[in-house]
Design an enzyme around this catalytic site. Structure first.
Site, PDB file in Angstrom:
ATOM      1  N   HIS A  50      -8.599   1.991  -1.124  1.00 21.96           N
ATOM      2  CA  HIS A  50      -8.960   1.982  -2.545  1.00 21.96           C
ATOM      3  C   HIS A  50      -8.760   0.587  -3.111  1.00 21.96           C
ATOM      4  O   HIS A  50      -7.931  -0.188  -2.625  1.00 21.96           O
ATOM      5  CB  HIS A  50      -8.134   3.003  -3.340  1.00 21.96           C
ATOM      6  CG  HIS A  50      -6.664   2.811  -3.180  1.00 21.96           C
ATOM      7  ND1 HIS A  50      -5.968   3.248  -2.074  1.00 21.96           N
ATOM      8  CD2 HIS A  50      -5.762   2.194  -3.967  1.00 21.96           C
ATOM      9  CE1 HIS A  50      -4.698   2.922  -2.194  1.00 21.96           C
ATOM     10  NE2 HIS A  50      -4.549   2.273  -3.327  1.00 21.96           N
ATOM     11  N   GLN A  94       0.847  -1.205   0.000  1.00 22.35           N
ATOM     12  CA  GLN A  94       0.000   0.000   0.000  1.00 22.35           C
ATOM     13  C   GLN A  94       0.875   1.244   0.000  1.00 22.35           C
ATOM     14  O   GLN A  94       1.829   1.341   0.781  1.00 22.35           O
ATOM     15  CB  GLN A  94      -0.922   0.004   1.234  1.00 22.35           C
ATOM     16  CG  GLN A  94      -1.909   1.167   1.238  1.00 22.35           C
ATOM     17  CD  GLN A  94      -2.932   1.084   2.382  1.00 22.35           C
ATOM     18  OE1 GLN A  94      -2.792   0.279   3.305  1.00 22.35           O
ATOM     19  NE2 GLN A  94      -3.947   1.908   2.325  1.00 22.35           N
ATOM     20  N   THR A  95       0.570   2.187  -0.880  1.00 19.21           N
ATOM     21  CA  THR A  95       1.346   3.431  -0.932  1.00 19.21           C
ATOM     22  C   THR A  95       0.490   4.652  -0.609  1.00 19.21           C
ATOM     23  O   THR A  95       1.014   5.669  -0.164  1.00 19.21           O
ATOM     24  CB  THR A  95       2.013   3.633  -2.311  1.00 19.21           C
ATOM     25  OG1 THR A  95       1.014   3.673  -3.323  1.00 19.21           O
ATOM     26  CG2 THR A  95       3.002   2.517  -2.619  1.00 19.21           C
ATOM     27  N   VAL A  96      -0.819   4.558  -0.848  1.00 20.07           N
ATOM     28  CA  VAL A  96      -1.728   5.650  -0.473  1.00 20.07           C
ATOM     29  C   VAL A  96      -2.637   5.127   0.637  1.00 20.07           C
ATOM     30  O   VAL A  96      -3.380   4.160   0.435  1.00 20.07           O
ATOM     31  CB  VAL A  96      -2.559   6.141  -1.678  1.00 20.07           C
ATOM     32  CG1 VAL A  96      -3.588   7.172  -1.230  1.00 20.07           C
ATOM     33  CG2 VAL A  96      -1.657   6.734  -2.759  1.00 20.07           C
ATOM     34  N   HIS A 127      -8.068  -1.398  -6.777  1.00 19.31           N
ATOM     35  CA  HIS A 127      -7.667  -1.239  -8.185  1.00 19.31           C
ATOM     36  C   HIS A 127      -8.493  -2.175  -9.068  1.00 19.31           C
ATOM     37  O   HIS A 127      -8.666  -3.351  -8.732  1.00 19.31           O
ATOM     38  CB  HIS A 127      -6.201  -1.649  -8.383  1.00 19.31           C
ATOM     39  CG  HIS A 127      -5.200  -0.788  -7.689  1.00 19.31           C
ATOM     40  ND1 HIS A 127      -4.404   0.113  -8.370  1.00 19.31           N
ATOM     41  CD2 HIS A 127      -4.827  -0.704  -6.389  1.00 19.31           C
ATOM     42  CE1 HIS A 127      -3.585   0.708  -7.501  1.00 19.31           C
ATOM     43  NE2 HIS A 127      -3.824   0.217  -6.300  1.00 19.31           N
TER      44      HIS A 127
HETATM   45  P1  AMP Z   1      -1.503   1.494  -3.755  1.00 17.79           P
HETATM   46  O1  AMP Z   1      -0.034   1.291  -4.034  1.00 17.79           O
HETATM   47  O2  AMP Z   1      -2.322   0.238  -3.906  1.00 17.79           O
HETATM   48  O3  AMP Z   1      -1.715   2.210  -2.458  1.00 17.79           O
HETATM   49  O4  AMP Z   1      -2.030   2.411  -4.952  1.00 17.79           O
HETATM   50  C1  AMP Z   1      -1.963   3.796  -4.973  1.00 17.79           C
HETATM   51  C2  AMP Z   1      -2.299   4.198  -6.380  1.00 17.79           C
HETATM   52  O5  AMP Z   1      -2.717   5.555  -6.370  1.00 17.79           O
HETATM   53  C3  AMP Z   1      -1.125   4.106  -7.362  1.00 17.79           C
HETATM   54  O6  AMP Z   1      -1.437   3.166  -8.385  1.00 17.79           O
HETATM   55  C4  AMP Z   1      -0.986   5.532  -7.899  1.00 17.79           C
HETATM   56  O7  AMP Z   1      -0.700   5.572  -9.283  1.00 17.79           O
HETATM   57  C5  AMP Z   1      -2.360   6.124  -7.600  1.00 17.79           C
HETATM   58  N1  AMP Z   1      -2.362   7.565  -7.429  1.00 17.79           N
HETATM   59  C6  AMP Z   1      -1.574   8.304  -6.610  1.00 17.79           C
HETATM   60  N2  AMP Z   1      -1.876   9.607  -6.721  1.00 17.79           N
HETATM   61  C7  AMP Z   1      -2.908   9.691  -7.605  1.00 17.79           C
HETATM   62  C8  AMP Z   1      -3.674  10.778  -8.141  1.00 17.79           C
HETATM   63  N3  AMP Z   1      -3.444  12.054  -7.795  1.00 17.79           N
HETATM   64  N4  AMP Z   1      -4.639  10.491  -9.052  1.00 17.79           N
HETATM   65  C9  AMP Z   1      -4.869   9.223  -9.420  1.00 17.79           C
HETATM   66  N5  AMP Z   1      -4.194   8.159  -8.941  1.00 17.79           N
HETATM   67  C10 AMP Z   1      -3.215   8.394  -8.062  1.00 17.79           C
END
Ligand code: AMP
Ligand code: ZN
Length: 137
Positions: free
Chosen positions: A99, A93-95, A101
């Site tokens: 969410h 997880q990065t955000v 995908h």
């Molecule tokens: P995760 O690594 O599963 O937490 O996924 C985070 C996702 O958020 C990544 O695939 C990023 O490309 C996407 N992401 C980050 N910032 C944005 C943004 N401003 N708009 C759309 N997608 C984003």
């Protein structure tokens, strides 16, 4: 959460390419798409990950996901669709705003998740299941 990127997207303070919105969820294009049609389905309130999802939002996320998946199938006719959802750093997880995908997939598209299957004995599986039953809320 004023410093959360997805809260800011939900609030319209940061631009996003929106696909669908309802009372509980927002679906928008992933800025780092793996393939065209890669969508993120997020919940509107700030919930870090799956541990904090209440039943209503959990149900709403999957309802939106199914609708988005059907739209992706119609619009792109991919070879397949993978749902990917990460909770915590070890999971990638990065955000830290929940969410899911929805990724259109094609043969040899380079997306990879290694799957080191262990195939434990049945008794081990029973023990694992009992441990989880005891932890159920
Ligand atoms: P995760 O690594 O599963 O937490 O996924 C985070 C996702 O958020 C990544 O695939 C990023 O490309 C996407 N992401 C980050 N910032 C944005 C943004 N401003 N708009 C759309 N997608 C984003
Ligand atoms: Zn947030």
């Amino acid at each position: 959460m004023s410093d959360c990127i997805f809260c800011n997207i939900v609030a319209g303070k940061i631009p996003s390419a929106k696909v669908h919105e309802d009372e509980w969820t927002l679906a928008f294009m992933d800025i780092g798409e793996v393939n065209p049609g890669h969508v993120l389905v997020t919940v509107k309130p700030h919930v870090e990950n799956i541990y904090g999802l209440d039943d209503r939002h959990a149900a709403a996320v999957f309802q939106t996901a199914a609708r988005v998946a059907r739209a992706v199938k119609t619009a792109y006719a991919p070879g397949g669709i993978t749902l990917y959802q990460a909770n915590g750093p070890a999971a990638g997880q990065t955000v830290y705003h929940f969410h899911l995908h929805i990724v259109p997939r094609y043969d040899k598209d380079g997306m990879r998740l290694t799957w080191p299957a262990k195939n434990p004995p049945r008794e081990q599986l029973e023990e694992n299941a009992a441990r989880l039953r005891a932890a159920f809320d």
